[in-house]
Design a protein around this motif. Structure first.
Motif, short mmCIF file in Angstrom:
data_model
loop_
_atom_site.label_atom_id
_atom_site.label_comp_id
_atom_site.label_asym_id
_atom_site.label_seq_id
_atom_site.Cartn_x
_atom_site.Cartn_y
_atom_site.Cartn_z
N ASP A 113 9.85 17.63 14.62
CA ASP A 113 9.92 16.22 14.26
C ASP A 113 9.92 15.33 15.50
O ASP A 113 9.25 14.30 15.53
CB ASP A 113 11.19 15.98 13.43
CG ASP A 113 11.29 14.54 12.97
OD1 ASP A 113 10.52 14.14 12.08
OD2 ASP A 113 12.14 13.80 13.51
N TRP A 114 10.66 15.71 16.51
CA TRP A 114 10.68 14.96 17.76
C TRP A 114 9.27 14.89 18.35
O TRP A 114 8.79 13.82 18.72
CB TRP A 114 11.64 15.63 18.72
CG TRP A 114 11.81 15.01 20.08
CD1 TRP A 114 11.14 13.93 20.59
CD2 TRP A 114 12.73 15.41 21.09
NE1 TRP A 114 11.58 13.65 21.86
CE2 TRP A 114 12.55 14.54 22.19
CE3 TRP A 114 13.66 16.43 21.18
CZ2 TRP A 114 13.30 14.67 23.37
CZ3 TRP A 114 14.41 16.55 22.34
CH2 TRP A 114 14.23 15.68 23.42
N ASP A 115 8.60 16.02 18.41
CA ASP A 115 7.25 16.04 19.00
C ASP A 115 6.29 15.15 18.21
O ASP A 115 5.47 14.44 18.80
CB ASP A 115 6.73 17.48 19.03
CG ASP A 115 7.50 18.37 19.98
OD1 ASP A 115 8.23 17.84 20.84
OD2 ASP A 115 7.39 19.60 19.85
N SER A 116 6.37 15.19 16.89
CA SER A 116 5.44 14.39 16.09
C SER A 116 5.80 12.91 16.15
O SER A 116 4.91 12.05 16.30
CB SER A 116 5.42 14.88 14.64
OG SER A 116 6.65 14.69 14.01
N GLU A 117 7.07 12.56 16.09
CA GLU A 117 7.45 11.15 16.13
C GLU A 117 7.19 10.53 17.50
O GLU A 117 6.94 9.32 17.61
CB GLU A 117 8.92 11.00 15.72
CG GLU A 117 9.15 11.31 14.25
CD GLU A 117 10.43 10.72 13.71
OE1 GLU A 117 10.81 9.62 14.13
OE2 GLU A 117 11.06 11.38 12.86
N PHE A 118 7.22 11.34 18.53
CA PHE A 118 6.90 10.84 19.87
C PHE A 118 5.49 10.26 19.90
O PHE A 118 5.24 9.21 20.52
CB PHE A 118 7.03 11.98 20.88
CG PHE A 118 6.79 11.58 22.30
CD1 PHE A 118 7.82 11.04 23.06
CD2 PHE A 118 5.55 11.74 22.89
CE1 PHE A 118 7.60 10.66 24.38
CE2 PHE A 118 5.32 11.37 24.20
CZ PHE A 118 6.35 10.82 24.96
N ASP A 119 4.56 10.91 19.23
CA ASP A 119 3.19 10.41 19.17
C ASP A 119 3.04 9.26 18.17
O ASP A 119 2.21 8.38 18.36
CB ASP A 119 2.24 11.54 18.78
CG ASP A 119 2.01 12.52 19.92
OD1 ASP A 119 2.32 12.18 21.08
OD2 ASP A 119 1.53 13.64 19.65
N ARG A 120 3.84 9.28 17.12
CA ARG A 120 3.72 8.24 16.09
C ARG A 120 4.26 6.90 16.58
O ARG A 120 3.77 5.84 16.20
CB ARG A 120 4.49 8.64 14.83
CG ARG A 120 4.00 9.89 14.13
CD ARG A 120 4.87 10.14 12.90
NE ARG A 120 4.66 11.45 12.29
CZ ARG A 120 5.27 11.86 11.19
NH1 ARG A 120 6.14 11.07 10.60
NH2 ARG A 120 5.03 13.06 10.69
N PHE A 121 5.34 6.92 17.38
CA PHE A 121 6.06 5.70 17.77
C PHE A 121 6.20 5.60 19.30
O PHE A 121 7.32 5.65 19.82
CB PHE A 121 7.47 5.71 17.17
CG PHE A 121 7.57 5.55 15.70
CD1 PHE A 121 7.38 4.32 15.09
CD2 PHE A 121 7.90 6.64 14.90
CE1 PHE A 121 7.52 4.17 13.72
CE2 PHE A 121 8.04 6.50 13.53
CZ PHE A 121 7.84 5.26 12.94
#
Length: 316
Positions: A113-121
């Motif tokens: 989740d951290w890795d994906s949200e880093f790219d999203r936001f």
């Protein structure tokens, strides 16, 4: 011109508001960014939601220090998402509280989740170098627990699955005010990518049963007064049901994800198209609704790679 992925193109600073929602209770909001809550007791303070980074957490702390110099001793996290929890180290709280289900989700999918949200936001993760690692609770509970900040009782409880399987709310009974996390939003899209659509409406009704005087939602302005509270509950329920029903009508007939997206746009764009993070949430919401309509109860783990694959498929 291709659309920017999720919120990758949103780099503008947001205006911060700090609103009193009850005596000694405050909502930190920022134009649709993740909210935090502040509960001031006789001798100490509880923060609800840590923010995405210590840098953003320090903005919350600055506001707290405008109204009290009492120590921040407790941090309550309504669920596991990175934008809610990774700023925890800034508070130096002696107790970090999550539900047992949320803790299990940190273990199962916290890093992904951290890795994906880093790219999203990308804007929210400016200063990410100061994050020491995943945020783990010091205290968990199964159904409900109470914390006493001096004589002020704070009730933390599960009221049902909604935004995630591990959601909790925080209720302050002496003011009848609730901090709902992302179960309730105000003029902001619900992120349903890890959600449970068919449970969500009943969870909202479980909140409504408290007949609340105010709600600090997960995103959007604080809601003071029963009329605003009930309108937000109704609106959140409409958003969730409209999205799911539009996808389900396509999925049960064997239609494609792109067809489901088109149907959601036809139904939801006119009602919700101007909401904060609407375009960001839409593809994740459609993908999760499509899975749930086909009988997949547990949301599949989002990774940075899965994000991009889904985005590419929907862009054609």
């Amino acid at each position: 011109m291709a659309k920017a992925f999720a919120s990758a193109g949103d780099m503008a600073d947001k205006k911060i508001s700090f609103t009193e929602v009850g005596e000694g209770l405050w909502a930190f909001t920022a134009e649709g960014d993740p909210n935090s809550g502040v509960i001031i007791g006789d001798d100490s303070v509880m923060i609800v939601e840590a923010q995405a980074t210590p840098r953003l957490a320090n903005l919350v702390i600055e506001k707290v220090r405008e109204v009290t110099d009492k120590p921040i001793t407790h941090l309550a996290l309504t669920h596991y998402h990175a934008v809610r929890v990774l700023g925890a180290s800034a508070y130096d709280a002696r107790e970090i509280i999550m539900s047992d289900t949320a803790q299990s989700m940190v273990a199962e999918r916290g890093q992904e989740d951290w890795d994906s949200e880093f790219d999203r936001f990308p804007r929210l993760f400016q200063g990410h170098e100061s994050i020491p690692g995943l945020t783990w609770p010091t205290t968990t509970f199964s159904d409900r627990m109470s914390v006493y900040l001096g004589n002020r009782r704070v009730d933390l409880m599960k009221v049902g699955r909604a935004h995630t399987a591990g959601d909790i709310v925080i209720h302050v009974p002496d003011q009848n005010v609730m901090f709902t996390g992302d179960i309730v939003e105000y003029h902001s899209a619900c992120y349903c990518g890890d959600g449970h659509y068919t449970d969500w409406p009943q969870t909202l009704e479980n909140i409504r049963a408290y007949d609340l005087d105010a709600i600090a939602p997960g995103r959007g302005d604080a809601l003071v007064g029963r009329d605003k509270v009930n309108a937000a509950l109704d609106n959140t329920a409409d958003f969730v049901a409209s999205t799911y029903d539009a996808v389900k009508r396509v999925a049960v007939k064997g239609g494609s994800l792109q067809e489901a997206m088109a149907n959601v746009r036809a139904v939801c764009d006119p009602k919700f198209g101007d909401y904060a993070i609407y375009e960001h949430c839409l593809p994740f919401n459609v993908a999760r609704a499509y899975d749930e309509a086909r009988g997949i109860d547990t949301p599949r783990i989002w990774t940075a790679e899965r994000d991009k694959e889904m985005w590419a498929a929907l862009q054609g």
